[in-house]
Design a protein around this motif. Sequence first.
Motif, short mmCIF file in Angstrom:
data_model
loop_
_atom_site.label_atom_id
_atom_site.label_comp_id
_atom_site.label_asym_id
_atom_site.label_seq_id
_atom_site.Cartn_x
_atom_site.Cartn_y
_atom_site.Cartn_z
N VAL A 147 42.62 21.49 33.15
CA VAL A 147 43.69 20.77 33.85
C VAL A 147 44.51 20.07 32.78
CG1 VAL A 147 42.51 20.45 36.06
CG2 VAL A 147 42.22 18.74 34.27
N VAL A 148 45.80 19.96 33.03
CA VAL A 148 46.71 19.32 32.08
C VAL A 148 47.13 17.97 32.65
CG1 VAL A 148 48.95 19.48 30.93
CG2 VAL A 148 47.50 21.52 31.16
N VAL A 149 46.96 16.94 31.83
CA VAL A 149 47.40 15.59 32.19
C VAL A 149 48.82 15.44 31.63
CG1 VAL A 149 46.95 13.12 31.94
CG2 VAL A 149 45.03 14.75 32.03
N SER A 150 49.77 15.14 32.50
CA SER A 150 51.17 15.02 32.09
C SER A 150 51.35 13.86 31.11
CB SER A 150 52.07 14.77 33.30
OG SER A 150 52.07 15.90 34.14
N ALA A 151 52.38 13.96 30.29
CA ALA A 151 52.72 12.88 29.35
C ALA A 151 52.92 11.58 30.12
CB ALA A 151 53.98 13.23 28.57
N ILE A 152 52.53 10.49 29.50
CA ILE A 152 52.68 9.16 30.09
C ILE A 152 53.66 8.38 29.22
CG2 ILE A 152 51.51 6.98 30.59
CD1 ILE A 152 48.98 8.71 31.12
N THR A 153 54.65 7.77 29.84
CA THR A 153 55.64 6.99 29.09
C THR A 153 55.68 5.53 29.54
OG1 THR A 153 57.39 7.60 30.64
CG2 THR A 153 57.12 8.99 28.68
N ASP A 154 54.92 5.20 30.59
CA ASP A 154 55.02 3.86 31.17
C ASP A 154 53.67 3.21 31.45
OD1 ASP A 154 54.29 5.58 33.20
OD2 ASP A 154 55.68 4.75 34.66
N GLY A 155 52.70 3.46 30.56
CA GLY A 155 51.40 2.81 30.71
C GLY A 155 51.50 1.33 30.38
N SER B 284 48.68 1.93 18.05
CA SER B 284 48.78 0.47 18.00
C SER B 284 49.53 0.00 19.24
CB SER B 284 49.52 0.04 16.73
OG SER B 284 49.64 -1.35 16.68
N VAL B 285 48.94 -0.97 19.96
CA VAL B 285 49.55 -1.47 21.20
C VAL B 285 49.60 -2.99 21.19
CG1 VAL B 285 48.90 0.55 22.59
CG2 VAL B 285 47.33 -1.39 22.42
N THR B 286 50.60 -3.53 21.90
CA THR B 286 50.79 -4.98 21.99
C THR B 286 50.78 -5.40 23.44
OG1 THR B 286 52.12 -4.94 19.97
CG2 THR B 286 52.32 -6.90 21.37
N SER B 287 49.96 -6.40 23.76
CA SER B 287 49.82 -6.90 25.12
C SER B 287 51.19 -7.18 25.74
CB SER B 287 48.98 -8.17 25.13
OG SER B 287 48.77 -8.61 26.45
N GLY B 288 51.37 -6.73 26.99
CA GLY B 288 52.62 -6.94 27.71
C GLY B 288 53.61 -5.81 27.52
N GLY B 289 53.33 -4.92 26.59
CA GLY B 289 54.22 -3.79 26.34
C GLY B 289 53.84 -2.57 27.16
N VAL B 290 54.39 -1.45 26.79
CA VAL B 290 54.06 -0.17 27.43
C VAL B 290 53.55 0.78 26.36
CG1 VAL B 290 55.72 -0.42 29.31
CG2 VAL B 290 56.41 0.74 27.22
N PHE B 291 52.78 1.76 26.81
CA PHE B 291 52.31 2.80 25.89
C PHE B 291 52.74 4.17 26.39
CE2 PHE B 291 48.64 2.61 28.82
CZ PHE B 291 48.38 3.97 29.05
N ALA B 292 52.77 5.09 25.46
CA ALA B 292 53.10 6.48 25.77
C ALA B 292 52.08 7.38 25.08
CB ALA B 292 54.50 6.82 25.29
N VAL B 293 51.65 8.42 25.78
CA VAL B 293 50.81 9.46 25.21
C VAL B 293 51.36 10.81 25.63
CG1 VAL B 293 48.68 8.08 25.03
CG2 VAL B 293 49.15 9.34 27.12
N GLU B 294 51.20 11.79 24.75
CA GLU B 294 51.68 13.13 25.04
C GLU B 294 50.75 13.83 26.04
OE1 GLU B 294 52.32 15.39 21.51
OE2 GLU B 294 53.63 13.87 20.63
N GLU B 295 51.27 14.87 26.66
CA GLU B 295 50.49 15.72 27.55
C GLU B 295 49.24 16.20 26.81
OE1 GLU B 295 52.54 19.00 29.79
OE2 GLU B 295 51.56 20.18 28.24
#
Length: 123
Positions: free
Chosen positions: A63-71, A103-114
Amino acid sequence: MPALGNQVFDNGLNHITNNTEKLYLLSAYAGLTWSNIASYAVGSKSAPAIASPSDRTAGGREVVVSAITDGLVTATGIATHYAMTDDSEAAILVSGELDAPLSVTSGGVFAVEEFAVGFPDPA
Protein backbone atom coordinates in the motif's frame (compact mmCIF):
# COMPACT_ATOMS: atom_id res chain seq x y z
CA MET A 1 8.22 -21.15 3.14
CA PRO A 2 4.85 -21.71 1.47
CA ALA A 3 3.64 -19.45 -1.31
CA LEU A 4 0.83 -17.12 -0.28
CA GLY A 5 -1.83 -15.70 -2.58
CA ASN A 6 -2.38 -11.97 -3.06
CA GLN A 7 -5.63 -12.26 -1.09
CA VAL A 8 -3.65 -13.17 2.05
CA PHE A 9 -1.31 -10.20 1.67
CA ASP A 10 -4.20 -7.90 0.76
CA ASN A 11 -6.18 -8.76 3.89
CA GLY A 12 -3.33 -7.52 6.07
CA LEU A 13 -2.72 -4.47 3.90
CA ASN A 14 -6.43 -3.61 3.83
CA HIS A 15 -6.38 -3.66 7.63
CA ILE A 16 -3.70 -0.95 7.50
CA THR A 17 -5.63 1.08 4.90
CA ASN A 18 -8.96 0.79 6.70
CA ASN A 19 -7.80 1.23 10.31
CA THR A 20 -4.93 3.71 10.33
CA GLU A 21 -6.16 6.74 12.24
CA LYS A 22 -2.83 8.58 12.62
CA LEU A 23 0.69 8.62 11.33
CA TYR A 24 3.13 9.71 14.04
CA LEU A 25 6.66 11.02 13.59
CA LEU A 26 8.88 9.67 16.36
CA SER A 27 12.26 10.50 17.85
CA ALA A 28 13.07 6.78 18.29
CA TYR A 29 11.86 3.36 17.13
CA ALA A 30 8.54 2.47 18.79
CA GLY A 31 8.37 -1.14 17.68
CA LEU A 32 4.83 -2.31 18.35
CA THR A 33 4.66 -1.01 21.93
CA TRP A 34 1.76 1.46 22.26
CA SER A 35 3.22 3.33 25.25
CA ASN A 36 6.22 4.30 23.11
CA ILE A 37 3.99 6.63 21.09
CA ALA A 38 3.58 8.98 24.06
CA SER A 39 7.31 8.76 24.82
CA TYR A 40 8.66 9.35 21.29
CA ALA A 41 6.02 11.33 19.32
CA VAL A 42 7.15 14.68 17.92
CA GLY A 43 4.25 15.11 15.50
CA SER A 44 1.26 13.49 13.85
CA LYS A 45 -1.06 13.53 10.87
CA SER A 46 -4.66 12.37 11.33
CA ALA A 47 -6.23 10.20 8.64
CA PRO A 48 -3.28 9.90 6.24
CA ALA A 49 -4.28 8.89 2.70
CA ILE A 50 -3.42 5.24 2.03
CA ALA A 51 -4.06 3.55 -1.31
CA SER A 52 -5.57 0.12 -1.86
CA PRO A 53 -3.17 -2.84 -2.12
CA SER A 54 -1.28 -3.21 -5.39
CA ASP A 55 1.66 -5.14 -6.84
CA ARG A 56 5.17 -4.25 -5.62
CA THR A 57 7.77 -3.64 -8.31
CA ALA A 58 10.09 -6.27 -6.81
CA GLY A 59 7.23 -8.76 -6.26
CA GLY A 60 4.68 -9.03 -3.49
CA ARG A 61 2.01 -6.53 -2.49
CA GLU A 62 2.03 -3.04 -0.97
CA VAL A 63 0.00 0.00 0.00
CA VAL A 64 1.25 3.50 -0.74
CA VAL A 65 0.95 6.25 1.86
CA SER A 66 0.46 9.60 0.09
CA ALA A 67 2.87 12.46 0.70
CA ILE A 68 2.05 14.54 3.77
CA THR A 69 2.53 18.32 3.70
CA ASP A 70 0.50 19.39 6.73
CA GLY A 71 1.48 17.21 9.67
CA LEU A 72 1.31 18.93 13.06
CA VAL A 73 4.57 19.13 15.04
CA THR A 74 3.98 18.75 18.78
CA ALA A 75 7.58 18.73 20.10
CA THR A 76 10.92 20.12 18.96
CA GLY A 77 13.41 17.42 18.02
CA ILE A 78 14.71 15.07 15.36
CA ALA A 79 12.22 12.61 13.88
CA THR A 80 13.89 9.35 12.86
CA HIS A 81 10.96 6.93 12.72
CA TYR A 82 7.23 6.74 12.06
CA ALA A 83 4.29 4.70 13.31
CA MET A 84 0.89 4.19 11.74
CA THR A 85 -1.69 3.60 14.44
CA ASP A 86 -5.22 2.52 15.17
CA ASP A 87 -5.74 4.87 18.13
CA SER A 88 -9.19 3.43 18.91
CA GLU A 89 -7.55 0.08 19.63
CA ALA A 90 -4.31 1.54 21.09
CA ALA A 91 -2.43 -0.42 18.43
CA ILE A 92 0.59 0.28 16.28
CA LEU A 93 -0.10 -1.25 12.87
CA VAL A 94 3.20 -0.34 11.18
CA SER A 95 6.41 1.20 12.44
CA GLY A 96 9.63 1.92 10.65
CA GLU A 97 12.54 4.23 9.98
CA LEU A 98 12.24 7.43 7.95
CA ASP A 99 14.41 7.62 4.82
CA ALA A 100 16.27 10.54 6.43
CA PRO A 101 16.10 12.23 9.86
CA LEU A 102 13.80 15.25 9.95
CA SER A 103 14.37 18.27 12.21
CA VAL A 104 11.05 19.59 13.54
CA THR A 105 9.99 22.55 15.69
CA SER A 106 7.00 22.49 18.02
CA GLY A 107 4.01 24.37 16.59
CA GLY A 108 5.20 23.97 13.01
CA VAL A 109 4.24 21.54 10.27
CA PHE A 110 6.10 18.60 8.81
CA ALA A 111 6.19 17.06 5.37
CA VAL A 112 7.17 13.55 4.29
CA GLU A 113 7.30 12.09 0.80
CA GLU A 114 5.07 9.26 -0.39
CA PHE A 115 6.22 5.83 0.77
CA ALA A 116 5.12 2.21 0.53
CA VAL A 117 4.54 -0.52 3.10
CA GLY A 118 4.19 -4.10 1.98
CA PHE A 119 5.09 -7.75 1.82
CA PRO A 120 7.69 -9.23 -0.54
CA ASP A 121 6.90 -12.45 -2.36
CA PRO A 122 8.21 -15.48 -0.46
CA ALA A 123 11.67 -16.58 -1.57
